[in-house]
Structure formats: C-alpha cells, structure tokens
Design a protein around this motif. Structure first.
Motif, short mmCIF file in Angstrom:
data_model
loop_
_atom_site.label_atom_id
_atom_site.label_comp_id
_atom_site.label_asym_id
_atom_site.label_seq_id
_atom_site.Cartn_x
_atom_site.Cartn_y
_atom_site.Cartn_z
N TYR A 105 -3.58 2.47 -10.82
CA TYR A 105 -3.03 3.01 -11.90
C TYR A 105 -2.40 1.75 -13.14
N GLU A 106 -2.19 0.68 -12.37
CA GLU A 106 -1.97 -0.66 -13.05
C GLU A 106 -3.33 -1.15 -14.05
N GLU A 107 -4.42 -0.93 -13.38
CA GLU A 107 -5.68 -1.10 -14.06
C GLU A 107 -5.84 -0.28 -15.67
N ALA A 108 -5.37 0.82 -15.59
CA ALA A 108 -5.39 1.84 -16.61
C ALA A 108 -4.35 1.36 -17.71
N ILE A 109 -3.05 0.89 -17.14
CA ILE A 109 -1.98 0.39 -18.05
C ILE A 109 -2.50 -1.05 -18.71
N GLY A 110 -3.25 -1.67 -18.01
CA GLY A 110 -3.73 -3.05 -18.54
C GLY A 110 -4.76 -2.94 -19.65
N ASP A 111 -5.78 -1.91 -19.34
CA ASP A 111 -6.77 -1.53 -20.28
C ASP A 111 -6.28 -1.06 -21.71
N PHE A 112 -5.11 -0.40 -21.48
CA PHE A 112 -4.49 0.23 -22.71
C PHE A 112 -3.89 -0.95 -23.39
N LEU A 113 -3.13 -1.64 -22.71
CA LEU A 113 -2.38 -2.98 -23.49
C LEU A 113 -3.53 -3.69 -24.24
N LEU A 114 -4.58 -4.07 -23.73
CA LEU A 114 -5.61 -5.09 -24.13
C LEU A 114 -6.13 -4.25 -25.58
N ASP A 115 -6.34 -3.00 -25.47
CA ASP A 115 -6.61 -2.17 -26.66
C ASP A 115 -5.66 -2.19 -27.67
N TRP A 116 -4.41 -1.93 -27.19
CA TRP A 116 -3.37 -2.20 -28.32
C TRP A 116 -3.22 -3.22 -29.04
N LEU A 117 -3.59 -4.43 -28.42
CA LEU A 117 -3.43 -5.56 -28.77
C LEU A 117 -4.66 -6.42 -29.62
N ASP A 118 -5.89 -5.56 -29.67
CA ASP A 118 -7.10 -6.01 -30.20
C ASP A 118 -6.58 -5.95 -31.82
N ASN A 119 -8.05 -6.38 -32.48
CA ASN A 119 -7.79 -6.42 -33.82
C ASN A 119 -8.17 -5.20 -34.46
N LYS A 120 -8.55 -4.02 -33.52
CA LYS A 120 -8.86 -2.89 -34.22
C LYS A 120 -7.48 -1.94 -34.71
N SER A 121 -7.50 -1.14 -35.69
CA SER A 121 -6.53 -0.39 -36.25
C SER A 121 -6.15 1.05 -35.45
N PHE A 122 -7.18 1.26 -34.54
CA PHE A 122 -7.26 2.31 -33.86
C PHE A 122 -7.60 2.52 -32.38
N ILE A 123 -7.21 3.43 -31.64
CA ILE A 123 -7.57 3.48 -30.13
C ILE A 123 -8.54 4.70 -29.96
N LYS A 124 -9.15 4.77 -28.88
CA LYS A 124 -9.72 6.02 -28.51
C LYS A 124 -9.30 6.37 -27.38
N VAL A 125 -9.01 7.84 -27.42
CA VAL A 125 -8.13 8.38 -26.10
C VAL A 125 -9.03 9.60 -25.59
N LYS A 126 -9.18 9.81 -24.55
CA LYS A 126 -9.83 10.84 -23.72
C LYS A 126 -8.92 11.86 -23.81
N SER A 127 -9.61 13.30 -24.22
CA SER A 127 -8.60 14.53 -24.10
C SER A 127 -8.68 14.99 -22.87
N THR A 128 -7.83 15.89 -22.46
CA THR A 128 -7.63 16.46 -21.18
C THR A 128 -8.60 17.60 -20.98
N GLY A 129 -9.37 18.12 -21.89
CA GLY A 129 -10.60 19.08 -22.04
C GLY A 129 -9.98 20.53 -21.29
N THR A 130 -8.69 20.81 -21.85
CA THR A 130 -8.55 22.22 -21.21
C THR A 130 -9.40 23.37 -21.25
N THR A 131 -9.91 23.49 -22.59
CA THR A 131 -10.69 24.60 -22.68
C THR A 131 -12.00 24.31 -22.92
N GLY A 132 -12.51 23.12 -22.43
CA GLY A 132 -13.87 22.62 -22.88
C GLY A 132 -14.25 21.14 -22.19
#
Length: 361
Positions: free
Chosen positions: A38-65
């Motif tokens: 679970y810490e790996e997922a947190i680390g991955d996100f923090l690195l994405d948040w602090l990179d030079n991009k103005s956006f992140i890509k998030v996976k949806s839960t796919g409830t209906t697809g």
C-alpha cells in the motif's frame, strides 16, 4: 487565495514528521523501493504529484464497464481539497487518517488534502479493519462502509468521517445514530476529483430535508451547479472542477438548485412489461434479509422484455421466499443465480463483469 498544486503547506506532516517537497520525494522513493504494497501506491502517486506535469492520470473503478484512465488537472484536485476543507472547517495542524488505497481517486485525494491544507496525516494499511492509534483524536477521515462498520467501537476518535464508494446500509446508519462523530455519505466520481455533494447520516439539523423514506438528501458543495438531462440523469457543472458539464448516468430527483436524491444508475434500470424498475431500490429493501453479497439485475424475457433476477455470491442459489414479501409484485426476482466469488474493485461490485461470466449478457 487558492494555493497552487506545486506548493506544499509548511505544516504538512506524514506519520508525525514534517516534510517539504524535497523530503516528500525522498520518502516517496523509499515507499516505492522498500515500502509495503500500500505504501508503494502512495509513493507512486506522490512522485506523480511532484513531477512537472499539470495533470495526473487516475484509474476509474469501472463500476459499469472496464476501468479506464482519466486525466485530471492537479489544480482541480487542489480546488476540491479547498471545498472539503472549508465544509469541515479543517485548519493547518488538524489530524487526519489515511486508510484508503492510493490506487484510486479517494485515496489520492486524502494525500492532496493533507499537502494543500497542512494536515497531519497518519497512514495505515487500507484493510477492511483499519488499525490506528485509538489515543489520537482525528479531525477527519475517509472510509469505506466496511471500514466504518469495523471501527464503530472507536468512532468517537473522529470529529468528521466521510464514507463512500458504495451505498451505506440502513443497519450501519442506525449504528451511528448515537455517535458524536459527524458522518457523511459522499456523492462523486473520478472525473470530479471525488465528492461534489454530501448527505449527513447522523447528527441531523432540524431543517435538513429528507426523502419520502425519511432519509437525508445530498447537498452540493459551493460552486457546484446541478441539473438533469432528458433521461433524468444528473448533470454537474463547476468552474473550479470541470471545464465542460459532466453528464452522469446517475438518476436523481432534484429538490432544489443544490439538493438531490440519488435514485440509481441509468445503466441498471430494468424495463419489465413497460414498468421501469430501479435495482438499487430493491436491493435496499433486501439488504437486511440477505447475509451474503448480492445484487439485482435482469435477463431477457419473451413476454416482458426483461425480468428481474437475483445474483448471490457463493454456491447456494436458494433463499427463503419470505424475504420477498415486502417487494411489489413486479420487483420480485423470477430467477436466482449464484457466482462463486464476486469481482470487486474498491468495494464496488462489478455487475457487468459478473453477468458476463454467468452468460446472462
């Protein structure tokens, strides 16, 4: 003044330690290389948040697809954090618990709120029974219903809890009525950076509007405009969260310009003999009568077009028919199927995937 996404509040703490941006990068690398899953997922996100991009890509839960990657502006996530912080009067130095998986938007947003609002965030493994310091008084936490259920004996450690991902059961709502903690059910989606509306589940105010069943209704956060399309589905607009209106598949009843009742998913509506049936309504009536996980769906019928079916998790496909006594005639399942194990993502039952495996669709 709304802060920028590339700034971290000076009072932000993680597990009791104050971190600046450079420190966060170091701890993120450490989580990715040496941390628990679970810490790996947190680390991955923090690195994405602090990179030079103005956006992140998030996976949806796919409830209906199928789950899909959705691009979200980081500033939108900051704006959402500010809305939540204002609603709950969260201040720098307030304490929060992070017990959700950081793979999805809800878990990511807890990290963003902490960095932007200057919260002291404690991390714990996102299990169904979260472990936390019961001597700590938390100002805020976000949980799944199962986590809230398993934390009832320590719920008074929290001033505010938001709960989402799946609908909260009537039994759980009853269990929190005598608690001092303010508990709110959330309404939102990945595209809106989690919730855009909340409904209190306890500690009601006298002027709180209710549905015909006596339940509180959702009220939108500031700067959120809502309407309906010609299907009766919710349309969301917000200058701070969305560039274009978001047309949902959530059927709602509007009570005012900022209040609504959720009826169910348009994707799930069943048309049986010309009668529109909301599976979620039937599920709510059965939720205290069926112990295992289940859901209501339909299959093709030559006479009525569609007929109601009940899908049970497990290997036993029989139930006592008396549990259907409170259902209207057209709501009663005509057939029962069982699936050995439900496909679930972030506590959400993947209905279409299960129905496909059973050969129903």
């Amino acid at each position: 003044m709304i802060p920028s996404y590339n700034k971290v509040h000076l009072k932000f703490k993680l597990n009791g330690v104050n971190y600046n941006q450079d420190d966060i990068r170091e701890i993120a690398y450490s989580f990715v290389k040496e941390g628990l899953h679970y810490e790996e997922a947190i680390g991955d996100f923090l690195l994405d948040w602090l990179d030079n991009k103005s956006f992140i890509k998030v996976k949806s839960t796919g409830t209906t697809g199928k789950p899909k990657l959705i691009k979200i502006d980081k500033q939108v996530m900051v704006n959402s954090s500010i809305f939540t912080g204002n609603f709950f009067n969260l201040k720098p130095g307030d304490k929060a618990l992070h017990c959700l998986p950081a793979n999805f938007i809800a878990g990511k947003m807890m990290l963003v709120r902490a960095m932007i609002l200057g919260l002291e965030l404690d991390l714990t493994e996102p299990t169904s029974h979260p472990i936390f310091n019961t001597k700590t008084e938390y100002d805020f936490a976000a949980m799944l219903p199962i986590q809230l259920q398993n934390s009832l004996h320590d719920i008074n450690n929290f001033k505010n809890i938001i709960v989402g991902s799946v609908k909260v059961s009537n039994k759980l709502i009853e269990a929190i009525q005598d608690k001092s903690t303010r508990v709110f059910e959330t309404f939102g989606m990945t595209e809106t950076a989690t919730h855009i509306a909340l409904r209190p589940l306890n500690n009601f105010e006298s002027e709180q509007k209710t549905t015909s069943l006596g339940k509180s209704i959702f009220k939108t956060l500031p700067d959120i405009s809502i309407s309906q399309d010609d299907r009766g589905c919710l349309v969301i607009e917000s200058g701070h969260l969305t560039k274009q209106p978001i047309v949902t598949n959530d059927l709602v009843k509007l009570y005012s310009e900022d209040e609504f009742e959720w009826l169910g998913r348009f994707d799930n509506v069943i048309n049986s003999g010309g009668v529109k049936i909301f599976p979620e309504t039937i599920e709510e009536k059965l939720q205290e009568k069926i112990k295992q996980r289940f859901f209501i769906a339909s299959e093709k019928d030559e006479t009525f077009g569609e007929k109601i079916i009940l899908i049970l998790e497990g290997d036993i496909d029989t139930v006592d028919n008396s549990i259907f006594d409170d259902l209207d005639k057209y709501e009663k399942p005509k057939k029962i199927y069982c699936a050995h194990k439900f496909d679930v993502i972030s506590d959400k039952i993947q209905r279409k995937k299960i129905l496909t495996k059973l050969g129903i669709i």
